[in-house]
Enzyme design. Sequence first.
Site, short mmCIF file in Angstrom:
data_model
loop_
_atom_site.label_atom_id
_atom_site.label_comp_id
_atom_site.label_asym_id
_atom_site.label_seq_id
_atom_site.Cartn_x
_atom_site.Cartn_y
_atom_site.Cartn_z
N ASP A 1 0.98 -1.21 0.01
CA ASP A 1 0.09 -0.09 -0.02
C ASP A 1 0.92 1.25 -0.14
OD1 ASP A 1 1.01 -0.92 2.34
OD2 ASP A 1 -0.50 0.52 3.67
N GLU A 2 0.30 2.37 -0.53
CA GLU A 2 0.88 3.57 -0.39
C GLU A 2 2.26 3.80 -0.62
OE1 GLU A 2 -1.89 5.39 3.27
OE2 GLU A 2 -0.18 4.23 3.76
N VAL A 3 2.63 3.43 -2.01
CA VAL A 3 3.94 3.41 -2.51
C VAL A 3 4.03 5.02 -3.24
CG1 VAL A 3 5.80 2.65 -3.72
CG2 VAL A 3 4.13 1.02 -2.69
#
Lengths: 544, 544
Positions: free
Chosen positions: B343-345
């Site tokens: 997530d959230e790269v």
Amino acid sequence: MNFPINLATICLYITLANCYIIDPGPRYPATKGEIWPQPKNQTKSDEFFVLKPSNFEFKLTTSSGKCKLLEDAIERYKDIISSTHLIVKKMRKTLDLQGRKKTWLTNENFKGNINVLDVTLNGPCGTKDFPTEDSSENYSIQIGAKRNVLSSDSVWGVIRGLESFYQSIYLADDNLSLRINRTIIEDSPRYSYRGLLLDTSRHFIPLEKIQLTIDAMAQNKLNVFHWHIVDDQSFPYVSEVFPELSASAAYAPVYTYKPDQIKDIIEYARVRGVRVIPEFDSPGHTRSWGVSHPELLTACEGAYALKLGPMNPARNGTFEFIEKLFGEVKGVFADDYIHLGGDEVGFECWQSSSEINDFMKTLNITDNYEALESYYIQKVINLVDKLNYKSIVWEEVFNNGVIIPNATIVHVWKDDWRDTMLHATSSGHHAILSSCWYLDHLESGGDWFSFYECEPNTFSNDPKLRSMVVGGEACMWAEVVDANNVISRIWPRASATAERLWSFVDDDKVEEDELRRRLEEHTCRMNRRGVGAQPPNGPGFCLL
Amino acid sequence: MNFPINLATICLYITLANCYIIDPGPRYPATKGEIWPQPKNQTKSDEFFVLKPSNFEFKLTTSSGKCKLLEDAIERYKDIISSTHLIVKKMRKTLDLQGRKKTWLTNENFKGNINVLDVTLNGPCGTKDFPTEDSSENYSIQIGAKRNVLSSDSVWGVIRGLESFYQSIYLADDNLSLRINRTIIEDSPRYSYRGLLLDTSRHFIPLEKIQLTIDAMAQNKLNVFHWHIVDDQSFPYVSEVFPELSASAAYAPVYTYKPDQIKDIIEYARVRGVRVIPEFDSPGHTRSWGVSHPELLTACEGAYALKLGPMNPARNGTFEFIEKLFGEVKGVFADDYIHLGGDEVGFECWQSSSEINDFMKTLNITDNYEALESYYIQKVINLVDKLNYKSIVWEEVFNNGVIIPNATIVHVWKDDWRDTMLHATSSGHHAILSSCWYLDHLESGGDWFSFYECEPNTFSNDPKLRSMVVGGEACMWAEVVDANNVISRIWPRASATAERLWSFVDDDKVEEDELRRRLEEHTCRMNRRGVGAQPPNGPGFCLL
């Protein structure tokens, strides 16, 4: 090993050309030895002294002989310092730091050990002194002068100073030594009334959680425990003149406060410089009273038939009952003040009642229910006046035009608080503020910041009116809390209120990062003393 | 005496003409003996049996000989029943009810005592069985037929049934007798994956709180503990192949999870029918990895110079490292699944890096950073595939077009969850939902109701797509919680998720009052077993 990761930014990865920042660890690393709430005046140098509990003592000098209150207080702080030191020793083991060299010995800022704190009381010490609205809490501290001195004119000032002294001690970055910096502190509170309301009716709160709450209050220099002890839902106060009140309307026999238990709480608070003001809210919020004494409540009619409403002002018996009850309360609670409530009185039931309406005709106030409320509250205020009790009332009492003595404090809680503060103070009343400090309203986390931003003075530029504000109160209504979450819901959020009320915060100069780091330290400090406060700011941890 | 006040409406004041309602007491009085989460099918009669722990026993019969797992489980429930009975005995004293007549003897619904529950396992019992995604949890209970029977084809079903049996026992209104009603239960879960995520990186959560969390999960028939064990801020997992990870980036040595401690947690969960799935989130959320292994992270350039970003996919060493670490993880954790995160790269750092951009040219994916993320995740998925590990990924991995095996489960957490669920299931993936169950988002109190209302099926009317949803997960991100408030923050709010995932809730038939009263009972039940859940609904109390 590289413990603790206590800087948000660490240069860890050094290549030939560069030093890279990785940025793990806490969002706001704790400060070291910062006092919460911030003292009025403090200067502090980088020079420091090392404190070893085994070589450290408090030396108490009083102008008036033996002072048990302060001897006991000193014992408490000796214990806290010792247990802090124990944690440090334990940690040294886990950090594999035993036998590590005393690197501070060669630090140019090291100025020796601190072996004595002279504690000087320049005023009286009675055996049964209670803190009052007029108590001085001023104190001064000097560390690193010829002598290390804490001095004050009052026992309460000494107690505040002991707390500040303890808070100034910190674990150095070496994780080995407890230190205190050279410092001069001149401290006094901005407001004399710095309170916390706890509701013990919507949920019962056990005695040990009340004690913990009061202990934490002292750690935050809050000084009024407003005990909202009964309400519609339950009546946990055990009255000796009317034992049927709690016998019928406490949630259960174990969910009560008996007179000797209340005395214990009051004593626990007293020795920490905390006043205990009970609230017996009326004429609304009294359904639980009606379980054993339905005759006190108004029998509604019409659309509200078969319900009982607020207290019935048409009957003398109502006031006779209150007079007896409050007479007892005056003996149980030591403070000069009682909170009379008076909030949220719905008029529907009174409007529906022929008994009430007939009575209002005799008073010549037909259809004017505010006037009826006035009649009720005035009778109650006169009655507590006879008992030599001063009173606090919720703002509705003032807003509805009740004629109240100047000595009665108006407690402001609604959203349009600036207007109300202006009107109340302009009318010659002292006021306390709670509107921005409702602990039951909450957001995800870190929401103490909005508590911090609430500045009571913003209601007026007139210094005279501003001076009528005696303080404020954070309110923990208990619809959503019980023994399991009450402590972590209050702390450290109420700490924000505490600093606003004690310190002369200059909002233009507050640096948010520094403030958050200070509260991080203060939260850890509360937690190592067993409070159980929740994290204030996001990712982090307490080493000590 | 009139205890407890356990009806919201009490007719207490009877005059000649009328019976007035006062309405003190709790907002939603607890139900008696209602099971949470609600069984698939239950019929219940008013007829009841009285249970005395001293005269009660479980009789275990298995088709496959000795079954230690169930013998131990039965011991646990015997203990819980005994300690419940102790509370009742203590309460009798405080209520002055000792020696009170057994009024139930003349109650027409009283059908005798319950002395035996036959517990019948009609399936295998291995010595080291672990619950899996395919485990059956079905069971049936009959109380008041010829025999009292709990039976199931699986050990896990028996464990769920024991919980339901315990929950069916209640304290009667007389406050004297523990009772259970005549009932028939046929129960099975709606979803096979009913999870709770706990983040132990933003704040360290001590082992005993993790155990308590897992125990409470079993009380709510949740069956997957998703252990978000490391993240940017700290790396508490103690790796034996890379001990430097936690040695450098745990918050402190005491704030770590060692292999034998993790084994204990896994065993504690196993015997309660709870799977433990670890998450090692990458390529983002890995700053803590970089403290000892900066070479794993991308060295940013340009505007981001001197910072380290996400994992560096340009280096083989990155994948070699992960392969070694996950190889170890596979041995430590017993479950078939690992959660890979994803997530959230943020792409800024990759975009800034000449090393990354040069590498992308060689892959022919210049400027396509989603493709680089795909490349990374695919390599990691292949690598865990080789380790015989199945995987779960956060929704971004799917949304960014990474080609993932059909067996990989997509974990949906963002707000537009219905779209994502539709796309993921349409593409042949199983999905789990968390979007509506973020425990770190919170309102004042009672906010579990919005958790309860979230119905996973609403993303599609297609039964085939609906069947691709294997369940959901409540998520306790730890920015705002630590040991002091994690338990009361999770419970009973996650109970709402638990019922939604276990029970076939018919939203048209849910009666909010009854639901709230059931959760009130369930919360008190959890608390008398030491959970420490917060009040769900407003004013109230737990008698038992």
